[in-house]
Scaffold this motif. Structure first.
Motif, PDB file in Angstrom:
ATOM      1  N   LEU A   1      -6.315  18.149  45.158  1.00  0.00           N
ATOM      2  CA  LEU A   1      -5.320  17.775  45.675  1.00  0.00           C
ATOM      3  C   LEU A   1      -5.292  17.019  43.994  1.00  0.00           C
ATOM      4  O   LEU A   1      -5.901  16.081  43.527  1.00  0.00           O
ATOM      5  N   PRO A   2      -4.400  17.334  43.281  1.00  0.00           N
ATOM      6  CA  PRO A   2      -3.830  17.396  41.543  1.00  0.00           C
ATOM      7  C   PRO A   2      -3.345  15.673  41.677  1.00  0.00           C
ATOM      8  O   PRO A   2      -2.523  15.256  42.603  1.00  0.00           O
ATOM      9  N   PRO A   3      -3.626  15.774  40.583  1.00  0.00           N
ATOM     10  CA  PRO A   3      -3.331  13.752  39.944  1.00  0.00           C
ATOM     11  C   PRO A   3      -1.692  13.973  40.003  1.00  0.00           C
ATOM     12  O   PRO A   3      -0.966  15.600  40.189  1.00  0.00           O
ATOM     13  N   LEU A   4      -0.828  12.771  40.574  1.00  0.00           N
ATOM     14  CA  LEU A   4       0.411  12.922  40.690  1.00  0.00           C
ATOM     15  C   LEU A   4       1.317  12.980  39.265  1.00  0.00           C
ATOM     16  O   LEU A   4       0.467  12.693  38.409  1.00  0.00           O
TER      17      LEU A   4
ATOM     18  N   HIS B   1      -0.610   3.469  36.867  1.00  0.00           N
ATOM     19  CA  HIS B   1      -0.278   3.507  35.376  1.00  0.00           C
ATOM     20  C   HIS B   1      -2.028   2.816  34.655  1.00  0.00           C
ATOM     21  O   HIS B   1      -2.382   3.352  34.029  1.00  0.00           O
ATOM     22  N   ARG B   2      -2.407   1.324  35.918  1.00  0.00           N
ATOM     23  CA  ARG B   2      -4.018   0.858  35.133  1.00  0.00           C
ATOM     24  C   ARG B   2      -4.588   2.673  35.182  1.00  0.00           C
ATOM     25  O   ARG B   2      -5.833   2.300  34.513  1.00  0.00           O
ATOM     26  N   TRP B   3      -4.284   3.206  36.390  1.00  0.00           N
ATOM     27  CA  TRP B   3      -5.442   4.269  36.912  1.00  0.00           C
ATOM     28  C   TRP B   3      -5.487   5.407  35.450  1.00  0.00           C
ATOM     29  O   TRP B   3      -6.287   5.787  35.239  1.00  0.00           O
ATOM     30  N   GLN B   4      -4.791   5.087  34.973  1.00  0.00           N
ATOM     31  CA  GLN B   4      -4.133   6.553  33.644  1.00  0.00           C
ATOM     32  C   GLN B   4      -5.121   6.239  33.270  1.00  0.00           C
ATOM     33  O   GLN B   4      -5.782   6.512  32.376  1.00  0.00           O
ATOM     34  N   GLU B   5      -4.889   4.645  32.626  1.00  0.00           N
ATOM     35  CA  GLU B   5      -5.514   4.029  30.937  1.00  0.00           C
ATOM     36  C   GLU B   5      -7.116   4.192  31.717  1.00  0.00           C
ATOM     37  O   GLU B   5      -8.001   4.403  30.389  1.00  0.00           O
ATOM     38  N   ALA B   6      -7.519   4.023  32.494  1.00  0.00           N
ATOM     39  CA  ALA B   6      -9.264   3.858  32.608  1.00  0.00           C
ATOM     40  C   ALA B   6      -9.370   5.153  32.908  1.00  0.00           C
ATOM     41  O   ALA B   6     -10.512   5.454  32.047  1.00  0.00           O
ATOM     42  N   GLU B   7      -8.950   6.088  32.924  1.00  0.00           N
ATOM     43  CA  GLU B   7      -9.131   7.452  33.223  1.00  0.00           C
ATOM     44  C   GLU B   7      -9.533   8.170  31.862  1.00  0.00           C
ATOM     45  O   GLU B   7     -10.474   8.895  31.703  1.00  0.00           O
ATOM     46  N   LEU B   8      -8.254   8.036  31.085  1.00  0.00           N
ATOM     47  CA  LEU B   8      -8.482   8.273  29.652  1.00  0.00           C
ATOM     48  C   LEU B   8      -9.413   6.673  28.790  1.00  0.00           C
ATOM     49  O   LEU B   8     -10.020   8.207  28.571  1.00  0.00           O
ATOM     50  N   ARG B   9     -10.219   5.573  29.019  1.00  0.00           N
ATOM     51  CA  ARG B   9     -10.928   5.525  28.789  1.00  0.00           C
ATOM     52  C   ARG B   9     -12.707   6.255  29.169  1.00  0.00           C
ATOM     53  O   ARG B   9     -13.365   6.242  28.063  1.00  0.00           O
ATOM     54  N   THR B  10     -12.406   6.201  30.218  1.00  0.00           N
ATOM     55  CA  THR B  10     -13.571   6.644  30.789  1.00  0.00           C
ATOM     56  C   THR B  10     -13.665   8.315  29.880  1.00  0.00           C
ATOM     57  O   THR B  10     -14.785   8.742  29.940  1.00  0.00           O
ATOM     58  N   THR B  11     -13.406   8.874  30.025  1.00  0.00           N
ATOM     59  CA  THR B  11     -13.452  10.482  29.461  1.00  0.00           C
ATOM     60  C   THR B  11     -13.530  10.119  28.044  1.00  0.00           C
ATOM     61  O   THR B  11     -14.099  10.928  27.398  1.00  0.00           O
ATOM     62  N   GLU B  12     -12.579   9.489  27.216  1.00  0.00           N
ATOM     63  CA  GLU B  12     -12.760   9.976  25.702  1.00  0.00           C
ATOM     64  C   GLU B  12     -14.669   9.179  25.502  1.00  0.00           C
ATOM     65  O   GLU B  12     -15.415   9.406  24.908  1.00  0.00           O
ATOM     66  N   GLU B  13     -15.219   7.891  26.391  1.00  0.00           N
ATOM     67  CA  GLU B  13     -15.858   7.876  26.626  1.00  0.00           C
ATOM     68  C   GLU B  13     -17.340   8.694  26.632  1.00  0.00           C
ATOM     69  O   GLU B  13     -18.453   9.046  25.738  1.00  0.00           O
TER      70      GLU B  13
ATOM     71  N   ASP C   1      -8.899  27.513  42.691  1.00  0.00           N
ATOM     72  CA  ASP C   1      -7.611  26.898  41.433  1.00  0.00           C
ATOM     73  C   ASP C   1      -8.753  25.820  40.526  1.00  0.00           C
ATOM     74  O   ASP C   1      -8.784  25.039  40.568  1.00  0.00           O
ATOM     75  N   ASP C   2      -9.050  26.382  39.395  1.00  0.00           N
ATOM     76  CA  ASP C   2     -10.686  26.343  38.636  1.00  0.00           C
ATOM     77  C   ASP C   2      -9.776  24.718  38.280  1.00  0.00           C
ATOM     78  O   ASP C   2     -10.885  23.909  37.729  1.00  0.00           O
ATOM     79  N   VAL C   3      -8.676  24.860  37.295  1.00  0.00           N
ATOM     80  CA  VAL C   3      -8.349  22.918  37.170  1.00  0.00           C
ATOM     81  C   VAL C   3      -8.156  22.332  38.015  1.00  0.00           C
ATOM     82  O   VAL C   3      -8.504  21.315  37.972  1.00  0.00           O
ATOM     83  N   VAL C   4      -7.614  22.576  38.959  1.00  0.00           N
ATOM     84  CA  VAL C   4      -6.977  21.097  40.017  1.00  0.00           C
ATOM     85  C   VAL C   4      -8.725  21.308  40.705  1.00  0.00           C
ATOM     86  O   VAL C   4      -9.326  19.514  41.287  1.00  0.00           O
ATOM     87  N   ASP C   5      -9.543  21.975  40.878  1.00  0.00           N
ATOM     88  CA  ASP C   5     -10.766  22.016  41.477  1.00  0.00           C
ATOM     89  C   ASP C   5     -11.614  21.296  40.778  1.00  0.00           C
ATOM     90  O   ASP C   5     -12.530  20.496  41.213  1.00  0.00           O
ATOM     91  N   ARG C   6     -11.515  20.875  39.641  1.00  0.00           N
ATOM     92  CA  ARG C   6     -11.919  20.420  38.808  1.00  0.00           C
ATOM     93  C   ARG C   6     -11.899  18.960  38.251  1.00  0.00           C
ATOM     94  O   ARG C   6     -12.426  18.127  38.308  1.00  0.00           O
ATOM     95  N   LEU C   7     -10.731  18.748  38.341  1.00  0.00           N
ATOM     96  CA  LEU C   7      -9.727  17.770  37.985  1.00  0.00           C
ATOM     97  C   LEU C   7      -9.331  17.101  38.831  1.00  0.00           C
ATOM     98  O   LEU C   7      -8.701  15.115  38.557  1.00  0.00           O
ATOM     99  N   GLY C   8      -9.330  17.467  40.225  1.00  0.00           N
ATOM    100  CA  GLY C   8      -8.466  17.034  41.850  1.00  0.00           C
ATOM    101  C   GLY C   8      -9.136  16.069  42.213  1.00  0.00           C
ATOM    102  O   GLY C   8     -10.271  15.973  41.782  1.00  0.00           O
ATOM    103  N   PHE C   9      -8.558  15.710  42.893  1.00  0.00           N
ATOM    104  CA  PHE C   9      -9.520  14.602  44.391  1.00  0.00           C
ATOM    105  C   PHE C   9      -9.569  15.333  45.978  1.00  0.00           C
ATOM    106  O   PHE C   9      -8.351  15.986  46.234  1.00  0.00           O
TER     107      PHE C   9
END
Length: 198
Positions: A114-117, A134-146, A19-27
């Motif tokens: 495994l995909p994000p929840l 929720h804190r993890w998601q916010e940190a992930e979003l900041r990292t992605t933007e950076e 699964d290209d998407v989950v393999d790239r973004l998952g855990f």
């Protein structure tokens, strides 16, 4: 509701579920994310089974035969392979939560990551873990933007150093689907960097 998978042999052929998407973004099932957030959803036996399968893929990337009795004993799930066996329940939970897919008689495709929840899974977590997620998601979003800003600036700087003017750089970044605000900021930044060097 789909019928439960049952075993007709004492081994299960396990292949990776691409699964290209989950393999790239998952855990990876052995990651801290899975232990912290997926464990309470999947349950410990299913989580450990996914980790065991991930280790199997490390040595046999195209798939392998999973000895059910031996695996059940290694996970503390007893010897039984009957209809209500704990190992059977763990396999069926993998399927129920979209981590595996029955692909044939005695065959299973299992996700490498495994995909994000999903929101419905986050809502099932205890309140303190919901807040942590929720804190993890916010940190992930900041990292992605950076990361996007850093990559956009690198590309802009390369283009300016090749002689492109800032307007042409911005247009090229837009063609590469960078956000307009980010493209403008990167082109302006790159032009200033080159000016400083000259």
């Amino acid at each position: 509701m789909p019928s439960l998978l049952t075993f007709t042999t004492d081994t299960l052929l396990v292949r990776p579920w691409a699964d290209d998407v989950v393999d790239r973004l998952g855990f990876d099932p052995r990651s801290p994310y899975v232990e912290q957030f997926w464990l309470g959803i999947l349950g410990p036996s299913t989580t450990w089974l996914l980790r065991r399968v991930a280790a199997g893929f490390d040595t046999a990337p195209d798939g392998f035969e999973l000895p059910l009795g031996e695996t059940a004993r290694a996970l503390g799930l007893g010897d039984g392979l009957g209809r209500n066996a704990p190992i059977l329940r763990s396999v069926n939970r993998m399927i129920q939560f979209g981590m595996a897919l029955a692909t044939g008689e005695g065959e299973l495709a299992v996700r490498r990551h495994l995909p994000p929840l999903a929101r419905r899974h986050v809502d099932r977590l205890p309140p303190h873990l919901q807040e942590e997620h929720h804190r993890w998601q916010e940190a992930e979003l900041r990292t992605t933007e950076e990361d996007q800003r850093r990559r956009c600036r690198q590309l802009a700087l390369s283009l300016v150093e090749l002689g492109e003017d800032p307007e042409a750089v911005e247009q090229q970044l837009l063609r590469w689907r960078y956000h307009p605000r980010l493209a403008h900021e990167a082109a302006t930044w790159a032009a200033r960097q080159v000016e400083k060097k000259s």
